[in-house]
Design an enzyme around this catalytic site. Sequence first.
Site, PDB file in Angstrom:
ATOM      1  N   ARG A   1      -1.154   8.729   9.144  1.00 32.74           N
ATOM      2  CA  ARG A   1      -0.942   7.307   9.436  1.00 32.74           C
ATOM      3  C   ARG A   1      -0.492   6.546   8.189  1.00 32.74           C
ATOM      4  O   ARG A   1      -1.084   6.686   7.120  1.00 32.74           O
ATOM      5  CB  ARG A   1      -2.234   6.691   9.963  1.00 32.74           C
ATOM      6  CG  ARG A   1      -2.156   5.188  10.132  1.00 32.74           C
ATOM      7  CD  ARG A   1      -3.372   4.651  10.810  1.00 32.74           C
ATOM      8  NE  ARG A   1      -4.565   4.765  10.018  1.00 32.74           N
ATOM      9  CZ  ARG A   1      -5.009   3.834   9.167  1.00 32.74           C
ATOM     10  NH1 ARG A   1      -4.318   2.713   8.975  1.00 32.74           N
ATOM     11  NH2 ARG A   1      -6.119   4.013   8.506  1.00 32.74           N
TER      12      ARG A   1
ATOM     13  N   HIS B   1     -11.291   9.375   6.886  1.00 30.58           N
ATOM     14  CA  HIS B   1     -11.048   7.946   7.089  1.00 30.58           C
ATOM     15  C   HIS B   1     -10.549   7.606   8.481  1.00 30.58           C
ATOM     16  O   HIS B   1     -10.996   6.649   9.093  1.00 30.58           O
ATOM     17  CB  HIS B   1     -10.037   7.502   6.030  1.00 30.58           C
ATOM     18  CG  HIS B   1      -9.745   6.042   6.020  1.00 30.58           C
ATOM     19  ND1 HIS B   1     -10.707   5.102   5.751  1.00 30.58           N
ATOM     20  CD2 HIS B   1      -8.583   5.351   6.231  1.00 30.58           C
ATOM     21  CE1 HIS B   1     -10.167   3.890   5.798  1.00 30.58           C
ATOM     22  NE2 HIS B   1      -8.889   4.026   6.096  1.00 30.58           N
TER      23      HIS B   1
ATOM     24  N   ARG C   1      -1.190   8.788   1.720  1.00 27.91           N
ATOM     25  CA  ARG C   1      -2.580   9.227   1.489  1.00 27.91           C
ATOM     26  C   ARG C   1      -2.780  10.729   1.495  1.00 27.91           C
ATOM     27  O   ARG C   1      -3.591  11.255   0.748  1.00 27.91           O
ATOM     28  CB  ARG C   1      -3.451   8.675   2.610  1.00 27.91           C
ATOM     29  CG  ARG C   1      -3.620   7.246   2.474  1.00 27.91           C
ATOM     30  CD  ARG C   1      -4.353   6.710   3.646  1.00 27.91           C
ATOM     31  NE  ARG C   1      -4.335   5.278   3.451  1.00 27.91           N
ATOM     32  CZ  ARG C   1      -4.783   4.405   4.290  1.00 27.91           C
ATOM     33  NH1 ARG C   1      -5.303   4.811   5.431  1.00 27.91           N
ATOM     34  NH2 ARG C   1      -4.747   3.135   4.032  1.00 27.91           N
TER      35      ARG C   1
ATOM     36  N   GLU D   1       0.859  -1.200   0.000  1.00 24.36           N
ATOM     37  CA  GLU D   1       0.000   0.000   0.000  1.00 24.36           C
ATOM     38  C   GLU D   1       0.886   1.237   0.000  1.00 24.36           C
ATOM     39  O   GLU D   1       2.103   1.147   0.184  1.00 24.36           O
ATOM     40  CB  GLU D   1      -0.933  -0.018   1.219  1.00 24.36           C
ATOM     41  CG  GLU D   1      -1.928  -1.168   1.179  1.00 24.36           C
ATOM     42  CD  GLU D   1      -2.933  -1.140   2.333  1.00 24.36           C
ATOM     43  OE1 GLU D   1      -3.427  -0.059   2.681  1.00 24.36           O
ATOM     44  OE2 GLU D   1      -3.190  -2.213   2.885  1.00 24.36           O
TER      45      GLU D   1
ATOM     46  N   HIS E   1      -8.871   9.374   3.131  1.00 26.40           N
ATOM     47  CA  HIS E   1      -8.430   8.293   2.235  1.00 26.40           C
ATOM     48  C   HIS E   1      -8.731   8.740   0.809  1.00 26.40           C
ATOM     49  O   HIS E   1      -9.847   9.171   0.519  1.00 26.40           O
ATOM     50  CB  HIS E   1      -9.187   7.009   2.575  1.00 26.40           C
ATOM     51  CG  HIS E   1      -8.589   5.773   1.972  1.00 26.40           C
ATOM     52  ND1 HIS E   1      -8.496   5.581   0.616  1.00 26.40           N
ATOM     53  CD2 HIS E   1      -8.039   4.677   2.546  1.00 26.40           C
ATOM     54  CE1 HIS E   1      -7.918   4.405   0.388  1.00 26.40           C
ATOM     55  NE2 HIS E   1      -7.629   3.838   1.546  1.00 26.40           N
TER      56      HIS E   1
HETATM   57  P1  FAD Z   1     -13.704   0.443  16.277  1.00 20.74           P
HETATM   58  O1  FAD Z   1     -13.368  -0.769  15.529  1.00 20.74           O
HETATM   59  O2  FAD Z   1     -14.330   1.552  15.523  1.00 20.74           O
HETATM   60  O3  FAD Z   1     -14.673   0.040  17.481  1.00 20.74           O
HETATM   61  C1  FAD Z   1     -15.293   1.029  18.277  1.00 20.74           C
HETATM   62  C2  FAD Z   1     -16.272   0.361  19.202  1.00 20.74           C
HETATM   63  O4  FAD Z   1     -16.706   1.282  20.201  1.00 20.74           O
HETATM   64  C3  FAD Z   1     -17.540  -0.133  18.526  1.00 20.74           C
HETATM   65  O5  FAD Z   1     -17.874  -1.385  19.086  1.00 20.74           O
HETATM   66  C4  FAD Z   1     -18.570   0.915  18.916  1.00 20.74           C
HETATM   67  O6  FAD Z   1     -19.891   0.444  18.902  1.00 20.74           O
HETATM   68  C5  FAD Z   1     -18.116   1.243  20.323  1.00 20.74           C
HETATM   69  N1  FAD Z   1     -18.581   2.534  20.826  1.00 20.74           N
HETATM   70  C6  FAD Z   1     -18.336   3.767  20.313  1.00 20.74           C
HETATM   71  N2  FAD Z   1     -18.943   4.714  21.054  1.00 20.74           N
HETATM   72  C7  FAD Z   1     -19.570   4.072  22.060  1.00 20.74           C
HETATM   73  C8  FAD Z   1     -20.392   4.502  23.140  1.00 20.74           C
HETATM   74  N3  FAD Z   1     -20.717   5.797  23.323  1.00 20.74           N
HETATM   75  N4  FAD Z   1     -20.880   3.570  24.004  1.00 20.74           N
HETATM   76  C9  FAD Z   1     -20.612   2.243  23.824  1.00 20.74           C
HETATM   77  N5  FAD Z   1     -19.852   1.782  22.782  1.00 20.74           N
HETATM   78  C10 FAD Z   1     -19.339   2.691  21.931  1.00 20.74           C
HETATM   79  N6  FAD Z   1      -6.808   0.064   9.400  1.00 20.74           N
HETATM   80  C11 FAD Z   1      -5.810  -0.805   9.102  1.00 20.74           C
HETATM   81  O7  FAD Z   1      -4.830  -0.907   9.848  1.00 20.74           O
HETATM   82  N7  FAD Z   1      -5.908  -1.571   7.982  1.00 20.74           N
HETATM   83  C12 FAD Z   1      -6.957  -1.519   7.125  1.00 20.74           C
HETATM   84  O8  FAD Z   1      -7.002  -2.256   6.150  1.00 20.74           O
HETATM   85  C13 FAD Z   1      -7.987  -0.598   7.408  1.00 20.74           C
HETATM   86  N8  FAD Z   1      -9.043  -0.455   6.557  1.00 20.74           N
HETATM   87  C14 FAD Z   1     -10.086   0.367   6.917  1.00 20.74           C
HETATM   88  C15 FAD Z   1     -11.194   0.431   6.088  1.00 20.74           C
HETATM   89  C16 FAD Z   1     -12.291   1.190   6.474  1.00 20.74           C
HETATM   90  C17 FAD Z   1     -13.504   1.269   5.582  1.00 20.74           C
HETATM   91  C18 FAD Z   1     -12.260   1.899   7.698  1.00 20.74           C
HETATM   92  C19 FAD Z   1     -13.439   2.713   8.136  1.00 20.74           C
HETATM   93  C20 FAD Z   1     -11.131   1.865   8.502  1.00 20.74           C
HETATM   94  C21 FAD Z   1     -10.037   1.103   8.123  1.00 20.74           C
HETATM   95  N9  FAD Z   1      -8.894   1.029   8.912  1.00 20.74           N
HETATM   96  C22 FAD Z   1      -7.884   0.162   8.588  1.00 20.74           C
HETATM   97  C23 FAD Z   1      -8.850   1.701  10.205  1.00 20.74           C
HETATM   98  C24 FAD Z   1      -9.171   0.669  11.294  1.00 20.74           C
HETATM   99  O9  FAD Z   1     -10.183  -0.189  10.832  1.00 20.74           O
HETATM  100  C25 FAD Z   1      -9.633   1.335  12.571  1.00 20.74           C
HETATM  101  O10 FAD Z   1      -8.770   2.365  12.925  1.00 20.74           O
HETATM  102  C26 FAD Z   1      -9.665   0.317  13.700  1.00 20.74           C
HETATM  103  O11 FAD Z   1     -10.440  -0.782  13.310  1.00 20.74           O
HETATM  104  C27 FAD Z   1     -10.247   0.959  14.948  1.00 20.74           C
HETATM  105  O12 FAD Z   1     -10.453  -0.043  15.898  1.00 20.74           O
HETATM  106  P2  FAD Z   1     -11.023   0.359  17.324  1.00 20.74           P
HETATM  107  O13 FAD Z   1     -11.182  -0.920  18.060  1.00 20.74           O
HETATM  108  O14 FAD Z   1     -10.207   1.425  17.904  1.00 20.74           O
HETATM  109  O15 FAD Z   1     -12.446   1.034  17.014  1.00 20.74           O
HETATM  110  C1  SIN Z   2      -7.279   0.422   2.738  1.00 22.09           C
HETATM  111  O1  SIN Z   2      -7.506  -0.770   2.602  1.00 22.09           O
HETATM  112  O2  SIN Z   2      -7.019   1.188   1.811  1.00 22.09           O
HETATM  113  C2  SIN Z   2      -7.351   0.995   4.112  1.00 22.09           C
HETATM  114  C3  SIN Z   2      -6.125   0.643   4.833  1.00 22.09           C
HETATM  115  C4  SIN Z   2      -5.980   1.495   6.059  1.00 22.09           C
HETATM  116  O3  SIN Z   2      -6.814   2.330   6.371  1.00 22.09           O
HETATM  117  O4  SIN Z   2      -4.942   1.327   6.718  1.00 22.09           O
END
Ligand code: FAD
Ligand code: SIN
Length: 495
Positions: A373, A338, A277, A115, A230
Amino acid sequence: MQTDVLIIGSGIAGLAFAIKLAERQPAVQITLVTKADQFESNTKYAQGGIAAVMDNVHQSFESHIMDTLKAGKGFSNVQTVKLVVEKAPKRLKELIDWGTPFDKTTDGNWDYGLEGGHSVARILHHKDQTGLALEKTLLKQLKRFKNIHFQTELFATELLVHNKQCYGARFLDKQEQPLNIQSKVTYLATGGSGQVFSKTTNPLIATGDGLAMASRAGAAIAHMAFFQFHPTALALKEQNPVFLITEALRGMGAHIINHRGERFLFRYHPEGELATRDVISEAIFREMQESKLENVWLDCRHINHNTLKEQFPNIILQCKKHGLDVFTAPIPIAPAAHYQCGGIKVNHEGKTTLNGLYANGECASTGLHGANRLASNSLLEAVVFAHEAALAVAKEIDRFEFLAGEESVKRNDFEKPAPITMQLIHLKKELQKLMYQFYLHKSLDLPLEPFGAEIDLIFSKIKHITLHHKESKTLWELQNMAETSRLIITDTLYE
Ligand code: FAD
Ligand code: SIN
């Protein structure tokens, strides 16, 4: 209600920490809470994968460290970068042992993806749905532990804090009735805040709740100026969220072209489609400004069709649903919000500046990402810091006691029902449009000062509603979005 450890959020940061802690401390009672169903999170939608050095012949810690620092533009913390990169292989090995189905090549090696910003291919993935595979694996693992109690549809509104000691959180249940959960340790894993922008890849739940709660409670917040857009989200009118077209497609050779069919990115950066990005998003914004169009295009036509079908089945399917055929025509794309690079400031054990409060994942700022990032470093950061925090909490849990105190913010008892939905929808759209314009202005080096007053105005309208109406989840989310937006604008203007 009381629990030893309260985890808010069931994305990768919350789930990995719960498993790690339960493995070490079977007697500690862990309550894991999410405002949505068990799966809904940014994690579920992750596509490209998770970066790590898994092969010492073609890859090295040094180059992963250098790529991360280069992407971060001098704002990353070097010690954090080293910690995450060097601990990555062990954490990945655990994810593999837990059953994550990362793809392999026909000769049995990992099928490393490439990437933007990565000098070598080092990204493990499961087709174009790595996040879903991770959520399924972690949720399955969670079931091994009797001391993890999982509750869905509980919405955290406030942290319970007394003398800088966090002792739990306040929630609204499914019927929007308040409920306090007291804990010795509280761990925020509430994810990001992409929903503050009118165009985002983040699902509707990404409203910055944990960040706003921590900020209201007095925890230090860092680097909010650095929001990552993104470059390649599917450009369709009025979609929320917008569907992401993974950067791994560019790693596979996809081209970005303008309305004249030109690969214009080399005019902006020697790495072209594989620049970071921030560089690509800015270049696309400039191209869109020049053409007065709302998108450019991603051209995959020249990539081997079987490879596309094998590795990007979900992208092909989602495009097809919108009448787009990746094999025969370029698809319209535009940048979308993103990833929140900043967040609740934590140290190397995931501790915030409030006692008893930890944070991890997208809501936290560990210092890894700096100003931008590196792709696929976010899932990695969450698993590494889940491990570090689990070690710290396991060691210290006995030091903490249950505290009884006041809520950090008192709620009013107005019986007036929540305001009509249309008013909230209107305010939310106003806020999201303002924030998108703010980002656009920032990318195009246009004046930003007027946005300070504009966000204050929207914020005061929302505050007025919250002061005079009964609380609701929708209202809390809107308030959290406004607070997050203010932090982004203020940090950009004055830091
Ligand atoms: P999240 O996975 O967002 O989880 C947050 C949790 O908190 C959820 O369960 C939600 O319901 C809960 N929550 C929020 N507010 C409250 C509240 N008030 N009360 C109770 N619960 C609450 N990163 C990579 O490294 N590689 C990738 O390939 C990649 N692709 C991506 C593609 C997309 C489309 C997106 C959107 C992001 C991508 N990212 C990627 C970024 C990565 O997915 C996220 O940064 C990461 O998953 C965040 O994880 P997290 O556990 O911190 O939060
Ligand atoms: C992507 O698959 O392009 C997202 C990867 C990331 O957010 O790190």
